[in-house]
Scaffold this motif. Structure first.
Motif, PDB file in Angstrom:
ATOM      1  N   GLU A 167      -5.511   8.823-122.833  1.00 38.74           N
ATOM      2  CA  GLU A 167      -5.218   9.954-121.956  1.00 38.74           C
ATOM      3  C   GLU A 167      -6.049  11.125-122.429  1.00 38.74           C
ATOM      4  O   GLU A 167      -6.291  11.287-123.625  1.00 38.74           O
ATOM      5  N   ILE A 221      -6.984   6.719-113.665  1.00 36.74           N
ATOM      6  CA  ILE A 221      -6.423   7.720-112.761  1.00 36.74           C
ATOM      7  C   ILE A 221      -6.893   9.087-113.220  1.00 36.74           C
ATOM      8  O   ILE A 221      -6.874   9.382-114.415  1.00 36.74           O
ATOM      9  N   VAL A 226      -6.198  13.199-112.173  1.00 37.29           N
ATOM     10  CA  VAL A 226      -5.419  14.150-111.387  1.00 37.29           C
ATOM     11  C   VAL A 226      -6.018  15.526-111.644  1.00 37.29           C
ATOM     12  O   VAL A 226      -6.268  15.885-112.797  1.00 37.29           O
ATOM     13  N   MET A 227      -6.242  16.283-110.551  1.00 40.80           N
ATOM     14  CA  MET A 227      -6.828  17.619-110.691  1.00 40.80           C
ATOM     15  C   MET A 227      -6.004  18.627-109.919  1.00 40.80           C
ATOM     16  O   MET A 227      -5.471  18.304-108.862  1.00 40.80           O
ATOM     17  N   SER A 228      -5.909  19.847-110.447  1.00 43.48           N
ATOM     18  CA  SER A 228      -5.206  20.897-109.726  1.00 43.48           C
ATOM     19  C   SER A 228      -6.031  21.298-108.517  1.00 43.48           C
ATOM     20  O   SER A 228      -7.240  21.138-108.497  1.00 43.48           O
ATOM     21  N   TRP A 264      -7.546  19.229-115.210  1.00 44.67           N
ATOM     22  CA  TRP A 264      -7.671  17.806-114.923  1.00 44.67           C
ATOM     23  C   TRP A 264      -6.972  17.009-116.017  1.00 44.67           C
ATOM     24  O   TRP A 264      -6.832  17.460-117.149  1.00 44.67           O
ATOM     25  N   TYR A 265      -6.515  15.796-115.642  1.00 42.73           N
ATOM     26  CA  TYR A 265      -5.856  14.876-116.546  1.00 42.73           C
ATOM     27  C   TYR A 265      -6.275  13.468-116.150  1.00 42.73           C
ATOM     28  O   TYR A 265      -6.240  13.133-114.956  1.00 42.73           O
TER      29      TYR A 265
END
Length: 102
Positions: free
Chosen positions: A39, A64, A66-68, A97-98
């Protein structure tokens, strides 16, 4: 937050898996778990066509991210993520982002 939950698990035995490698600098960080799970997260500029450099490469592009805000097309590679940040971002300075994968 996800990081707070994972910090709690790490401080309380981490369940069946342990963090075997960890890195952080400024707003970027990554963790590698004994299961092989990686991660990582950080920030990116809210305009233009940002390219995120993944500090810990994934073994493939089946991860995966994920972004704001929102973004247009995303190009995932094992070491970088490129995307158009001008599509509906609505944030003024930077986004978050993650990414999670193996």
């Amino acid at each position: 937050t996800v990081k707070a939950v994972l910090n709690h698990l790490l401080q309380n035995g981490g369940g069946n898996y342990k963090v075997i490698e960890e890195w952080h600098e400024g707003t970027e960080w990554y963790r590698v778990w004994s299961s092989g799970l990686i991660e990582q997260a950080g920030t990116y500029p809210s305009a233009g066509t940002p390219k995120i450099s993944l500090r810990k490469p994934f073994s493939n592009v089946d991860y995966i991210i994920v972004m704001s805000g929102g973004c247009g097309s995303i190009k995932k590679e094992t070491t970088t993520v490129s995307f158009d940040a001008t599509f509906g971002m609505g944030i003024k300075t930077e986004g978050l982002w993650y990414a999670l994968g193996y």
